[in-house]
Motif scaffolding. Structure first.
Motif, short mmCIF file in Angstrom:
data_model
loop_
_atom_site.label_atom_id
_atom_site.label_comp_id
_atom_site.label_asym_id
_atom_site.label_seq_id
_atom_site.Cartn_x
_atom_site.Cartn_y
_atom_site.Cartn_z
N GLY A 59 -2.48 -3.37 -23.82
CA GLY A 59 -2.07 -4.27 -24.88
C GLY A 59 -1.61 -5.46 -24.41
N TYR A 60 -0.24 -5.81 -24.82
CA TYR A 60 0.33 -7.03 -24.34
C TYR A 60 0.85 -7.00 -22.99
N LEU A 61 1.09 -5.99 -22.69
CA LEU A 61 1.89 -5.55 -21.28
C LEU A 61 1.10 -5.83 -20.09
N ARG A 62 1.59 -6.38 -18.87
CA ARG A 62 1.15 -6.05 -17.75
C ARG A 62 1.71 -5.23 -17.09
N LYS A 63 1.36 -4.01 -16.92
CA LYS A 63 2.03 -2.82 -16.49
C LYS A 63 1.91 -2.60 -15.13
N LEU A 64 2.89 -2.33 -14.40
CA LEU A 64 2.73 -2.04 -12.82
C LEU A 64 2.01 -0.76 -12.79
N THR A 65 1.20 -0.52 -11.74
CA THR A 65 0.42 0.58 -11.59
C THR A 65 -0.07 0.60 -10.13
N LEU A 66 -0.77 1.50 -9.84
CA LEU A 66 -1.35 1.87 -8.54
C LEU A 66 -2.95 1.71 -8.69
N LYS A 67 -3.62 1.06 -7.80
CA LYS A 67 -5.00 0.50 -7.95
C LYS A 67 -5.80 0.79 -6.49
N LYS A 68 -6.87 1.38 -6.56
CA LYS A 68 -7.48 1.60 -5.33
C LYS A 68 -8.34 0.42 -4.97
N LEU A 69 -8.50 0.23 -3.76
CA LEU A 69 -9.19 -1.01 -3.08
C LEU A 69 -9.71 -0.73 -2.10
N SER A 70 -10.84 -1.21 -1.61
CA SER A 70 -11.64 -1.04 -0.41
C SER A 70 -11.13 -2.09 0.63
N LYS A 71 -11.47 -2.11 1.76
CA LYS A 71 -10.97 -2.65 2.85
C LYS A 71 -11.00 -4.11 2.85
N ASP A 72 -11.99 -4.88 2.69
CA ASP A 72 -11.99 -6.36 2.74
C ASP A 72 -12.09 -6.86 1.18
N GLU A 73 -11.95 -6.15 0.29
CA GLU A 73 -11.75 -6.77 -1.26
C GLU A 73 -10.39 -7.40 -1.34
N VAL A 74 -10.34 -8.33 -2.16
CA VAL A 74 -9.32 -9.26 -2.67
C VAL A 74 -9.04 -9.11 -4.04
N ASP A 75 -8.07 -8.62 -4.52
CA ASP A 75 -7.86 -8.46 -6.11
C ASP A 75 -6.42 -8.98 -6.31
N GLU A 76 -6.52 -9.99 -7.17
CA GLU A 76 -5.38 -10.72 -7.63
C GLU A 76 -4.22 -10.17 -8.34
N THR A 77 -4.56 -8.78 -8.85
CA THR A 77 -3.86 -8.15 -9.44
C THR A 77 -2.73 -7.53 -8.63
N GLU A 94 0.74 -1.32 -0.07
CA GLU A 94 0.07 0.02 -0.09
C GLU A 94 0.89 1.20 0.02
N TYR A 95 0.72 2.28 -0.84
CA TYR A 95 1.33 3.40 -1.17
C TYR A 95 1.14 4.23 0.26
N SER A 96 2.06 4.55 0.87
CA SER A 96 2.18 5.15 2.26
C SER A 96 1.18 6.67 2.32
N MET A 97 1.36 7.18 1.23
CA MET A 97 1.03 8.71 1.28
C MET A 97 -0.77 8.67 0.97
N GLU A 98 -1.16 7.67 0.51
CA GLU A 98 -2.64 7.41 0.02
C GLU A 98 -3.34 6.29 0.39
N ARG A 99 -3.88 6.12 1.48
CA ARG A 99 -4.42 4.70 1.94
C ARG A 99 -5.63 4.37 0.86
N GLY A 100 -5.42 2.79 1.11
CA GLY A 100 -6.31 2.15 -0.20
C GLY A 100 -5.83 2.11 -1.46
N LEU A 101 -4.65 2.77 -1.80
CA LEU A 101 -3.83 2.96 -3.00
C LEU A 101 -2.73 1.77 -3.22
N PHE A 102 -2.88 0.71 -3.85
CA PHE A 102 -1.75 -0.61 -3.77
C PHE A 102 -1.08 -0.60 -4.97
#
Length: 190
Positions: free
Chosen positions: A167-185, A152-160
């Motif tokens: 396209g053909y890439l699986r690019k590294l990014t930041l994604k918002k997630l709610s508390k109890d959600e499980v996201d395999e990405t 989790e990004y330290s300066m913005e809670r819920g951003l992982f």
């Protein structure tokens, strides 16, 4: 009446003086201090390795051959663990990687209104006096998955840290997630 626990107030008594006065050492401000560094590759849920290509300004999870992995260019990360003077929600870490003869550190920046992951040339600092755009909180991915983590990004809670298909890439990014959600990405193995 207010209930408090040890996590809320951190005090270190130095000595008991005359007249039963309690003296405290100089209190530290919030700070992070590098404690240890581990060297690992980062894998996603598809067992792909994270590869950093600063010349293309991209970091993506890729299928990597054994020969490419041995060269290790942009794949072998240093994970810098920090100790802190304040209790936090997870272990504070920063990431760096070698590409050819240069070192790059991972950071987050706001770009066109969105937070993005970037790799900048340089070293991670030994001490960080407060908040920093290079710190992530390392947590176990799920209670039954002790070898996989989410960051989790330290300066913005819920951003992982996560990956997204572009396209053909699986690019590294930041994604918002709610508390109890499980996201395999967001699942990253070390």
């Amino acid at each position: 009446r207010v209930k408090m626990n040890a996590e809320e107030i951190l005090m270190c008594a130095v000595k008991l003086g005359k007249n039963s006065c309690l003296y405290f050492d100089e209190l530290e401000c919030d700070a992070l201090c590098k404690e240890k560094t581990l060297h690992r590759v980062l894998r996603n849920v598809n067992s792909q390795l994270l590869v950093v290509r600063p010349d293309l300004n991209v970091a993506a999870f890729e299928d990597v051959t054994d020969q490419e992995m041995q060269s290790g260019n942009g794949m072998h990360f240093s994970i810098h663990y920090y100790k802190t003077t304040t209790p936090l929600a997870g272990m504070p870490v920063a990431f760096s990687v070698q590409v050819e003869d240069k070192s790059y550190y991972m950071c987050c920046e706001r770009e066109r209104g969105e937070m993005t992951v970037r790799f900048k040339e340089g070293e991670v600092p030994k001490e960080i006096p407060g908040e920093s755009n290079i710190i992530f909180f390392k947590r176990t991915f799920t209670s039954c998955s002790s070898k996989a983590f989410k960051f989790e990004y330290s300066m913005e809670r819920g951003l992982f840290l996560a990956f997204e298909e572009e396209g053909y890439l699986r690019k590294l990014t930041l994604k918002k997630l709610s508390k109890d959600e499980v996201d395999e990405t967001m699942k990253i193995s070390l």
